[in-house]
Write an enzyme that holds these catalytic residues in place. Structure first.
Site, PDB file in Angstrom:
ATOM      1  N   GLU A 135     -10.111  -2.484   4.018  1.00 47.31           N
ATOM      2  CA  GLU A 135     -10.836  -1.996   2.744  1.00 47.31           C
ATOM      3  C   GLU A 135     -11.393  -3.307   1.951  1.00 47.31           C
ATOM      4  OE1 GLU A 135      -7.732   0.040   0.629  1.00 47.31           O
ATOM      5  OE2 GLU A 135      -7.664   1.451   2.436  1.00 47.31           O
ATOM      6  N   HIS A 138      -9.512  10.085   4.253  1.00 47.33           N
ATOM      7  CA  HIS A 138      -8.621  10.688   3.239  1.00 47.33           C
ATOM      8  C   HIS A 138      -9.519  11.423   2.463  1.00 47.33           C
ATOM      9  CE1 HIS A 138      -5.446   8.159   3.870  1.00 47.33           C
ATOM     10  NE2 HIS A 138      -5.852   7.234   4.000  1.00 47.33           N
ATOM     11  N   ASP A 144      -6.091  12.835   6.193  1.00 44.91           N
ATOM     12  CA  ASP A 144      -5.523  13.958   5.372  1.00 44.91           C
ATOM     13  C   ASP A 144      -6.161  14.575   4.589  1.00 44.91           C
ATOM     14  OD1 ASP A 144      -5.413  11.908   3.610  1.00 44.91           O
ATOM     15  OD2 ASP A 144      -3.441  11.337   3.569  1.00 44.91           O
ATOM     16  N   GLU A 149      -6.765   7.588   9.350  1.00 40.00           N
ATOM     17  CA  GLU A 149      -5.616   8.057   8.135  1.00 40.00           C
ATOM     18  C   GLU A 149      -5.814   9.353   7.556  1.00 40.00           C
ATOM     19  OE1 GLU A 149      -5.448   4.853   5.159  1.00 40.00           O
ATOM     20  OE2 GLU A 149      -5.668   3.180   6.623  1.00 40.00           O
ATOM     21  N   ASN A 176     -11.292  -1.619   9.009  1.00 41.00           N
ATOM     22  CA  ASN A 176     -10.611  -0.140   8.284  1.00 41.00           C
ATOM     23  C   ASN A 176     -10.997   0.118   6.934  1.00 41.00           C
ATOM     24  OD1 ASN A 176      -9.165   2.001   9.160  1.00 41.00           O
ATOM     25  ND2 ASN A 176      -7.666   1.253   7.563  1.00 41.00           N
TER      26      ASN A 176
HETATM   27  O1  G3I Z   1      10.042   0.925  -0.088  1.00 42.28           O
HETATM   28  C1  G3I Z   1       9.949   0.986  -1.540  1.00 42.28           C
HETATM   29  C2  G3I Z   1      11.271   1.646  -2.280  1.00 42.28           C
HETATM   30  O2  G3I Z   1      12.463   0.760  -1.719  1.00 42.28           O
HETATM   31  C3  G3I Z   1      11.202   1.961  -3.500  1.00 42.28           C
HETATM   32  O3  G3I Z   1      12.319   2.596  -3.996  1.00 42.28           O
HETATM   33  C4  G3I Z   1       9.835   2.670  -3.747  1.00 42.28           C
HETATM   34  C5  G3I Z   1       9.568   2.945  -5.286  1.00 42.28           C
HETATM   35  O4  G3I Z   1       8.340   2.895  -5.601  1.00 42.28           O
HETATM   36  O5  G3I Z   1       8.615   2.149  -3.221  1.00 42.28           O
HETATM   37  C6  G3I Z   1       9.030   1.933  -1.727  1.00 42.28           C
HETATM   38  O6  G3I Z   1       7.920   1.263  -1.509  1.00 42.28           O
HETATM   39  C7  G3I Z   1       6.434   2.018  -1.328  1.00 42.28           C
HETATM   40  C8  G3I Z   1       5.884   2.118   0.069  1.00 42.28           C
HETATM   41  O7  G3I Z   1       4.726   2.739  -0.090  1.00 42.28           O
HETATM   42  C9  G3I Z   1       6.954   2.853   0.690  1.00 42.28           C
HETATM   43  O8  G3I Z   1       7.004   4.374   0.396  1.00 42.28           O
HETATM   44  C10 G3I Z   1       5.434   1.017  -2.246  1.00 42.28           C
HETATM   45  O9  G3I Z   1       5.841   1.202  -3.747  1.00 42.28           O
HETATM   46  C11 G3I Z   1       4.185   1.881  -2.212  1.00 42.28           C
HETATM   47  O10 G3I Z   1       3.266   0.723  -2.974  1.00 42.28           O
HETATM   48  C12 G3I Z   1       3.663   2.003  -0.866  1.00 42.28           C
HETATM   49  O11 G3I Z   1       2.532   2.743  -0.950  1.00 42.28           O
HETATM   50  C13 G3I Z   1       1.761   2.538   0.212  1.00 42.28           C
HETATM   51  C14 G3I Z   1       0.318   2.063   0.107  1.00 42.28           C
HETATM   52  O12 G3I Z   1      -0.525   2.287   1.006  1.00 42.28           O
HETATM   53  C15 G3I Z   1       0.170   0.581  -0.403  1.00 42.28           C
HETATM   54  O13 G3I Z   1       0.643  -0.183   0.552  1.00 42.28           O
HETATM   55  C16 G3I Z   1       1.738   4.031   1.108  1.00 42.28           C
HETATM   56  O14 G3I Z   1       3.128   4.268   1.582  1.00 42.28           O
HETATM   57  C17 G3I Z   1       0.953   3.882   2.333  1.00 42.28           C
HETATM   58  O15 G3I Z   1       0.695   5.172   2.873  1.00 42.28           O
HETATM   59  C18 G3I Z   1      -0.500   3.333   1.888  1.00 42.28           C
HETATM   60  O16 G3I Z   1      -1.252   3.372   2.825  1.00 42.28           O
HETATM   61  C19 G3I Z   1      -2.766   3.180   2.736  1.00 42.28           C
HETATM   62  C20 G3I Z   1      -3.358   2.060   4.001  1.00 42.28           C
HETATM   63  O17 G3I Z   1      -2.233   0.991   4.122  1.00 42.28           O
HETATM   64  C21 G3I Z   1      -4.541   1.739   3.723  1.00 42.28           C
HETATM   65  N1  G3I Z   1      -5.367   2.698   3.428  1.00 42.28           N
HETATM   66  C22 G3I Z   1      -5.071   3.561   2.304  1.00 42.28           C
HETATM   67  C23 G3I Z   1      -3.634   4.120   2.484  1.00 42.28           C
HETATM   68  C24 G3I Z   1      -3.153   5.181   1.410  1.00 42.28           C
HETATM   69  O18 G3I Z   1      -3.225   4.669   0.103  1.00 42.28           O
END
Ligand code: G3I
Length: 349
Positions: A149, A230, A262, A260, A194
């Site tokens: 990105e 997405h 959905d 990705e 990506n």
């Molecule tokens: O693991 C912690 C947990 O301990 C805590 O209680 C909770 C409370 O906020 O957060 C948890 O971590 C989160 C993690 O996802 C696991 O659920 C992070 O805050 C959250 O920022 C993180 O979001 C991820 C996001 O990327 C940012 O990295 C999403 O799961 C993930 O699906 C998303 O994936 C991205 C791809 O990498 C790139 N393209 C877009 C895609 C969707 O946004």
């Protein structure tokens, strides 16, 4: 009593038709799903029963565990263990792994975002990160999303610490470091760029094509571009639009992965009309990949609404974007995906 408790037990649907089996029979490398071992997914037996079914999913992408904050939380202190958990899960059910990702604006630890960098010191830190992860995970990675990105919709570069301190050259240089690291492993690890909103012809799609050209002009390797895909029931490109966007990338001699996929419903639970539109969006996307030789693999960004990154509370009411409902039964879109793989008309769109 007995009958009631049986009925209450979640019924995880692992029946045929099988998406990965069908995709491979048609010459694709996989139909896969992202997963996130940082959440409750891996201790959810019903979720794991579906995930582990290699007839359904033949590939996975770590949704979080290989991001910078997990893998290098403090400088030069590498923790590859969370990513290795994802790899172990993948190997246990015969899945390939798209490793994700090496350089991105998000999920950076504060030592990176708040560092007092010069061009040279940040380049060195970026090279160290790329080299250590590629060599550390080695041939467990089928491919790496090297840069994630990097582009805005107008084709300019996304503002981040790398752009600020290194300039636009951080992208091709990341591929140069990745190419050298892959060579050192002796393994055939594919290098991808990506991004989202490149799935139809647009300024951003053109910018991604130009990025591929720039990377090659640095003598670096790039094997493909990930189309995140997405979408929502209010926006998704048609099959023809997606095929055109894939063709513009494939013209550079690189492959495409749908990385990705959905499709969020406008509200939850999805209305009957939204479920049909959602099925159409899935069908159109999978059809575009099936119709494009250079599109070699298709991945959904997790498969169960319960664990989707799109939850109504944080997405203006949109949600339920995945192939399975929270109770592990299937959306109509599952049938649509199968029919698209098989080249059949869509019965649920
Ligand atoms: O693991 C912690 C947990 O301990 C805590 O209680 C909770 C409370 O906020 O957060 C948890 O971590 C989160 C993690 O996802 C696991 O659920 C992070 O805050 C959250 O920022 C993180 O979001 C991820 C996001 O990327 C940012 O990295 C999403 O799961 C993930 O699906 C998303 O994936 C991205 C791809 O990498 C790139 N393209 C877009 C895609 C969707 O946004």
């Amino acid at each position: 009593m007995k009958e009631t408790s049986t009925r209450l037990r979640p019924r995880q649907d692992t029946s045929s038709p099988y998406l990965n089996t069908a995709a491979k029979a048609k010459g694709k490398l996989w139909f896969g799903s992202a997963t996130d071992t940082t959440t409750a997914e891996t201790s959810d037996v019903s979720y794991m029963t579906i995930f582990n079914n290699s007839n359904i999913f033949g590939q996975t992408t770590p949704a979080n565990t290989m991001k910078w904050e997990f893998t290098e939380p403090t400088q030069n202190n590498f923790t590859l263990s969370a990513g290795n958990e994802t790899i172990a899960l993948a190997k246990a059910s015969g899945k390939l792994v798209r490793c994700h990702n090496l350089v991105w604006s998000s999920e950076l630890p504060s030592w990176v975002t708040g560092g007092n960098w010069t061009n040279a010191t940040l380049l060195a830190a970026m090279e160290n990160h790329i080299t250590t992860l590629i060599q550390g995970y080695g041939s467990s990675c089928y491919s790496w999303d090297v840069v994630n990105e990097a582009l805005n919709s107008d084709g300019s570069f996304t503002s981040n610490v790398f752009l600020t301190n290194i300039g636009e050259a951080y992208v091709p240089l990341a591929y140069k470091y990745a190419t050298a690291a892959v060579t050192a492993t002796g393994a055939d690890i594919k290098l991808f760029y990506n991004d989202y909103s490149i799935e139809a012809l647009s300024t951003k799609n053109t910018a991604a094509v130009n990025l591929v050209k720039t990377i090659k002009s640095y003598g670096a390797n790039i094997d493909g571009v990930g189309f995140e895909s997405h979408f929502s029931t209010s926006y998704y490109p048609t099959t023809t639009q997606q095929e055109q966007a894939m063709a513009s990338v494939a013209a550079e001699g690189v492959n495409i992965h749908v990385t990705e996929l959905d499709v969020a419903c406008s509200s939850v639970p999805c209305s009957t009309a939204d479920l049909a539109t959602q099925a159409t969006a899935y069908y159109d996307t999978i059809s575009a990949c099936m119709g494009t030789t250079a599109c070699t693999g298709m991945t959904v960004w997790d498969f169960d609404d319960k664990y989707s990154w799109i939850q109504p509370s944080s997405n203006g009411g949109e949600g339920n974007p995945d192939l399975y409902y929270s109770n592990y039964t299937r959306h109509p879109a599952y049938t649509a995906v199968y029919e698209a793989i098989e080249g059949q008309s869509c019965s649920v769109c």
